[in-house]
Motif scaffolding. Structure first.
Motif, mmCIF file in Angstrom:
data_model
loop_
_atom_site.group_PDB
_atom_site.id
_atom_site.type_symbol
_atom_site.label_atom_id
_atom_site.label_comp_id
_atom_site.label_asym_id
_atom_site.label_seq_id
_atom_site.Cartn_x
_atom_site.Cartn_y
_atom_site.Cartn_z
ATOM 1 N N ALA A 92 -0.368 4.355 2.036
ATOM 2 C CA ALA A 92 -0.158 4.298 3.477
ATOM 3 C C ALA A 92 1.326 4.458 3.791
ATOM 4 C CB ALA A 92 -0.688 2.988 4.038
ATOM 5 N N MET A 150 -8.168 2.689 5.453
ATOM 6 C CA MET A 150 -7.664 1.551 4.685
ATOM 7 C C MET A 150 -6.778 2.028 3.546
ATOM 8 S SD MET A 150 -8.020 -1.131 6.045
ATOM 9 C CE MET A 150 -7.181 -2.196 4.896
ATOM 10 N N HIS A 151 -7.043 3.213 3.054
ATOM 11 C CA HIS A 151 -6.299 3.694 1.904
ATOM 12 C C HIS A 151 -4.953 4.287 2.328
ATOM 13 C CE1 HIS A 151 -5.624 6.122 -1.777
ATOM 14 N NE2 HIS A 151 -6.172 5.063 -2.321
ATOM 15 N N ASP A 152 -4.975 5.123 3.358
ATOM 16 C CA ASP A 152 -3.776 5.875 3.709
ATOM 17 C C ASP A 152 -3.220 5.543 5.085
ATOM 18 O OD1 ASP A 152 -3.929 7.398 1.335
ATOM 19 O OD2 ASP A 152 -5.463 8.654 2.243
ATOM 20 N N GLY A 153 -4.046 4.948 5.928
ATOM 21 C CA GLY A 153 -3.620 4.789 7.308
ATOM 22 C C GLY A 153 -3.003 3.450 7.615
ATOM 23 N N LEU A 154 -3.424 2.440 6.888
ATOM 24 C CA LEU A 154 -2.993 1.093 7.224
ATOM 25 C C LEU A 154 -2.521 0.371 5.969
ATOM 26 C CD1 LEU A 154 -6.010 0.017 9.447
ATOM 27 C CD2 LEU A 154 -3.706 0.490 10.253
ATOM 28 N N VAL A 155 -1.621 -0.573 6.168
ATOM 29 C CA VAL A 155 -1.289 -1.509 5.095
ATOM 30 C C VAL A 155 -2.097 -2.767 5.384
ATOM 31 C CG1 VAL A 155 0.534 -2.841 4.007
ATOM 32 C CG2 VAL A 155 0.999 -0.531 4.809
ATOM 33 N N GLY A 156 -3.120 -2.981 4.584
ATOM 34 C CA GLY A 156 -4.089 -4.040 4.876
ATOM 35 C C GLY A 156 -3.462 -5.410 5.058
ATOM 36 N N PHE A 207 -0.509 -6.081 6.108
ATOM 37 C CA PHE A 207 0.430 -6.147 7.223
ATOM 38 C C PHE A 207 -0.294 -6.558 8.496
ATOM 39 C CE2 PHE A 207 4.432 -3.409 6.391
ATOM 40 C CZ PHE A 207 4.674 -4.119 5.242
ATOM 41 N N THR A 260 2.099 8.082 3.519
ATOM 42 C CA THR A 260 1.511 8.796 4.653
ATOM 43 C C THR A 260 2.326 8.577 5.922
ATOM 44 O OG1 THR A 260 -0.648 8.510 3.634
ATOM 45 C CG2 THR A 260 -0.632 9.102 5.951
ATOM 46 N N PRO A 298 -5.168 9.915 8.995
ATOM 47 C CA PRO A 298 -5.797 10.276 7.722
ATOM 48 C C PRO A 298 -7.271 9.883 7.709
ATOM 49 C CG PRO A 298 -4.432 8.334 7.439
ATOM 50 C CD PRO A 298 -4.271 8.765 8.860
ATOM 51 N N LEU A 351 4.317 1.551 11.692
ATOM 52 C CA LEU A 351 4.477 1.910 10.280
ATOM 53 C C LEU A 351 5.318 3.182 10.094
ATOM 54 C CD1 LEU A 351 3.483 0.543 7.718
ATOM 55 C CD2 LEU A 351 1.586 2.130 7.649
ATOM 56 N N ASN A 378 0.853 -1.191 0.000
ATOM 57 C CA ASN A 378 0.000 0.000 0.000
ATOM 58 C C ASN A 378 0.884 1.234 0.000
ATOM 59 O OD1 ASN A 378 -1.774 2.087 0.408
ATOM 60 N ND2 ASN A 378 -2.871 1.131 2.095
#
Lengths: 429, 505
Positions: free
Chosen positions: A295, B340-346, B348, A298, B336, B356, A292
């Motif tokens: 992410a 799911m898009h910017d905050g987490l690596v799904g 992981f 960010t 953010p 992170l 991702n």
């Protein structure tokens, strides 16, 4: 249908069974040592990547058996009077399949009928070495979300540089080989980093750039092979000067067996990639960007720097593959336009089979190395065309790429942790 | 049409998402389904819509047991669904979207565009769902796209309409309009299953309320029940709905924004000359309807996008051109808006997601390698502290419910010493029980002297948390209001009515 007999019988075939078994064990060992027997039996019934991989290999061999039967002249003539004597068709078909797989086994692992005892294994390792190294390169790129089609070009450039250092420089034993290997690593790393930098700075898709860089590399080598300072006298063949003895990989088990020190490098590279992806700080970044990138960005990671950095490592791994090709016996210590030996593209298949893990790639490289080593014996001792090996490799990948098919055939339960998701995503680039 | 769910059980492996759920939706009834995230509401609705096969139990329509093999069967039985995330094709027109999957054809397989347009116009008129049938969906604002989804269901003669968190994307005015639409549908005999966790809306519109907790029906409630009662039913314990906080003790300016503008590559001005100061120990909230430049403003602050003009300072230092890594390193926490898009690596694990942005700092790692045991120790501590509901710290973040995902992001961002916390939509898709927790943590962070910039489209949240509020519209802060202003005043500002602001502000 005539192939039915051989199909069912094939599973009992003494020739190929141990190879498949070995693969199973390797793959299982990777999935965790401390798991109890119960979890293992659960895994065997699930669509765990290792299980699917082994089953895909078995499926490929079954389809391969059908092709052997169909391509076998004796079986086809027996089939003409199938209604009169069905037994003939079955027997000849069975023999064709058995002989082919036995020949593969004898060529790759152990030949009871002569030759040096370890010679088949040595050949397998010789073919496996560049496949493992280049496969690791594709696997690592994969984990960063990049699809490295450029292994061929990276191998060619590194072979050119390693080979040049090998024949043109005059260095003492021990130093020479190390410098030549480093030259190979640098050649591959620069070539791959070009694609990485283009991706990072301009957004150019790495699939396009690496393919194009392959062409550049091929024609660059072709040009080199016309230059008198590069080409071997008497300048009639497109072959480079031979690599100096000081820059040749030393044989692991004496000069009778071709396997050389580059295989040890392949093992070391596998450990390195495994470590990088599990414990490495940069590996963490690679995986985050690969799964991702929004992410990752960010969280403050530099996606561009990660792309360039990973491509340097990716190219370095191909560099080792190139060095093993030119500084080992595989290409008779010469640089030619085909010094990559098609490894660049087979490496993509190996990486797919390896499912994005280092030891999976190692096992897949061994399997493909064994198939390649076996194809010689196949050609020598059976009427089955050696192209069968390529067909088998392709079939394995088809079955791997369609895990749903394997689940359907073997009625496996779908597990939540779909290892295939990584695979599918990789293909989409 | 009377819809009954009898003893619906849905298992995923050993996990029971729905446990013998009974639900009766009478004709012409608005039936609210209230529950925390991860309580099993969506699973239940997916069973009803034919997307999942129930492990046990049956769906009964007008006294007849049904078996749905897919949404097609459910639609034919008269069930329509408006998903939280719209299922529209952006490049097709409204009329084309409405007939998609059930195309009207003339002879020789030609599409009957005229009939589709007529259907849309007729339904629009009947239910006050004004939409131009020929506009492309991508050109419509979110509120109108939702109308298209509702039209889609109605065009298939839905007698039971499932609305999954329909107000999450709407302005207060749009929400009011949606409620009018729901009332007129109800008057026409359509039943509505209204899934929500917003107590105010549920109480305003529902005829009856079913509360689900951890996959089970925990009870029915009347809309006259108090919010506290409903919240307690949902969470299983009394819940503090009001945020307890002392008046702000504002200190020095931590974040200074001066004339900041962000321009899209297309030339569109997304953030337009915004200036504001956030002091340590106060919560400055930015209210406004989604898509008015809030995302771009926060992204510019943390260095993810480059402003086209203006200056950003952090405790006096100019950070306008610094990288995200540097800015975060100065003690900025960033949550953010899109987890799911910017905050987490799904893919992981939770443990990996919790480091992170600190994975390369002690104690979690250095420039070369990671310290896996420190990472896993950190994970179990954070999971306990933030009450993340998960089987293991090694589970992939994508397997968590929305509320728990948000807790992971908050746990990561708040577990290091902060000077500034930029938090976007902290409770979007987060259940009531977790909301209370999230709000409490944000206030605690403020009381520790951290400057907090809160971006929220939830007016209730803004009013509950903020010490000062700026309303953003069209890329500008078009007015500042005290958090004590009325919803009406906020609503008008959020809709861009500047003239009224001056009087009220």
């Amino acid at each position: 249908m005539s192939p039915e007999g051989p199909d069912l019988g094939k599973k009992k075939d003494p020739g190929e069974e141990p190879a498949a078994e070995g693969d199973t064990k390797l793959a299982q060992a990777e999935s965790g040592d401390d798991r109890t027997r119960e979890t293992i039996s659960q895994i065997l019934r699930s669509d765990h990547p290792a299980v699917v991989t082994v089953l895909a290999v078995i499926c490929a061999m079954i389809v391969g058996a059908i092709l052997i039967v169909v391509s076998d002249d004796a079986t086809r003539s027996a089939a003409k009077y199938f209604t009169a004597a069905p037994g003939d068709t079955l027997t000849t078909g069975w023999d064709a399949v058995k002989n082919a797989y036995v020949a593969l086994f004898e060529g790759a692992i152990y030949n009871p009928n002569g030759g040096q005892l370890l010679s088949p294994i040595s050949e397998t390792l010789v073919y496996a070495t560049p496949l493992i190294l280049a496969g690791l390169s594709v696997t690592l790129a994969f984990r960063a979300g990049l699809f490295n089609i450029g292994a061929q070009g990276q191998i060619l450039m590194s072979a050119a540089l390693a080979g040049y250092i090998g024949f043109a420089w005059d260095l003492p034993a021990g130093i020479h080989i190390i410098v030549a290997i480093i030259g190979g690593i640098i050649g591959g790393a620069i070539w791959a980093a070009l694609a990485g930098a283009l991706k990072a700075k301009t957004g150019a898709h790495e699939v396009i750039t690496t393919i194009m860089l392959n062409y550049v590399a091929v024609f660059f080598i072709n040009w080199l092979l016309t230059q008198t300072w590069f080409q071997a006298p008497p300048y009639q063949q497109a072959v480079s000067r031979p690599v100096d003895g000081n820059a040749q990989f030393w044989h692991l088990f004496g000069s009778g067996l071709r396997v050389n020190f580059s295989f040890v490098l392949a093992i070391a590279a596998t450990v390195f990639v495994w470590w990088l992806l599990k414990y490495g700080t940069f590996g963490f970044r690679i995986r985050a960007v690969g799964s991702n990138q929004d992410a990752a960005r960010t969280a403050g990671m530099s996606v561009a720097a990660t792309y360039i950095g990973v491509m340097v490592i990716v190219g370095a791994l191909c560099g080792l593959a190139g060095a093993s090709q030119v500084l080992g016996e595989a290409n008779n210590y010469h640089i030619t336009a085909s010094v990559d030996g098609g490894v660049g593209f087979t490496a993509i298949t190996v990486a797919l089979l390896g499912r994005g893990t280092s030891w999976g790639t190692f096992a897949a490289g061994l399997l493909f190395g064994a198939l390649t080593a076996g194809s010689g014996q196949l050609q020598a001792s059976t009427p089955t065309p050696p192209d069968l090996v390529q067909v088998l490799q392709a079939l394995v990948v088809i079955f791997i790429a369609a895990p749903g098919l394997i689940r359907l055939i073997f009625r496996l339960r779908r597990s939540k942790s779909a290892g295939s998701a990584v695979l599918a995503k990789g293909w989409n680039g | 049409m009377k819809l009954e769910l009898r003893g619906i059980t849905k298992m995923f492996g050993s996990f029971t998402a729905n446990d013998h759920i009974d639900l009766v939706v009478e004709p012409g009834q608005i039936h609210a389904l209230l529950g925390e995230n991860g309580a099993g509401k969506s699973t239940l609705m997916n069973v009803l819509y034919g997307l999942y096969e129930p492990t046990e139990g049956e769906i009964v329509v007008d006294g007849e047991a049904q078996k749905f093999n897919g949404p097609g069967d459910a639609m034919r039985a008269g069930i329509g669904m408006v998903h939280q995330h719209f299922m529209l094709v952006p490049v097709l027109s409204v009329a084309e979207n409405v007939m998609l999957g059930d195309e009207y054809t003339r002879s020789a397989g030609m599409l009957d565009q005229k009939k589709a347009r007529d259907v849309v116009s007729r339904l629009s008129k009947d239910y006050h769902l004004e939409v131009n049938p020929d506009v492309l969906v991508e050109d419509l604002p979110v509120g109108i796209q939702q109308r298209v989804e509702i039209l889609k269901a109605l065009a298939r003669h839905a007698k039971v309409l499932i609305l999954d968190e329909p107000t999450a994307v709407l302005t207060p005015q749009e929400t009011d309009h949606l409620m009018d639409v729901m009332r007129s549908l109800k008057a026409d005999g359509t039943s509505i299953v209204f899934i929500s966790h917003k107590l105010r809306e549920v109480r305003a519109i529902a005829d009856t309320i079913t509360v689900i907790r951890r996959g089970k029906v925990v009870g029915q409630a009347e809309p006259t029940a108090s919010p506290a009662e409903l919240a307690a039913m949902m969470v299983g314990r009394p819940v503090q709905l009001k945020v307890d906080k002392e008046p702000a003790d504002a200190g020095e300016v931590v974040l200074g924004i001066d004339g900041l503008s962000v321009t899209a590559p297309t030339g569109q001005v997304l953030v337009d000359d915004v200036s504001l100061d956030v002091r340590g120990g106060e919560i400055y909230a930015i209210a406004g309807v989604q898509g008015n430049g809030q995302s771009e403003l926060t992204e510019a602050i943390v260095g993810l996008i480059e402003p086209s003009a203006g200056r950003i300072t952090l405790e006096g230092a100019d950070v306008t051109d610094e990288t995200t890594d540097k800015i975060l390193g100065r003690g900025v926490g960033y949550v953010p808006e899109d987890r799911m898009h910017d905050g987490l690596v799904g893919g992981f694990s939770i443990a990996e997601n919790l480091v992170l942005d600190t994975y390369d700092e002690a104690p979690f790692g250095n420039a070369i390698s990671l310290n896996l045991s420190a990472i896993s120790r950190n994970a179990s501590e954070r999971i306990d502290e933030f009450d993340v509901r998960t089987q293991s710290a090694e589970s992939a973040a994508s397997t968590l419910s929305g509320g728990n995902q948000q807790k992971v992001v908050l746990a990561r961002e708040m577990s290091r010493p902060l000077r500034l916390l930029v938090v976007s939509q902290p409770t979007r898709g987060v259940d009531v029980g977790s909301q209370e927790f999230v709000h409490k943590r944000i206030v605690e962070e403020r009381d520790r002297g951290t400057a907090v910039l809160l971006v929220s489209t939830e007016l209730d949240e803004v009013i509950a948390l903020a010490d000062r509020v700026g309303v953003m519209y069209g890329g500008k802060i078009i007015g500042e209001l005290p958090p004590t202003a009325t919803a009406e005043e906020f609503g008008l500002l959020m809709a861009g009515q500047i003239s009224d602001t001056k009087e009220s502000a």
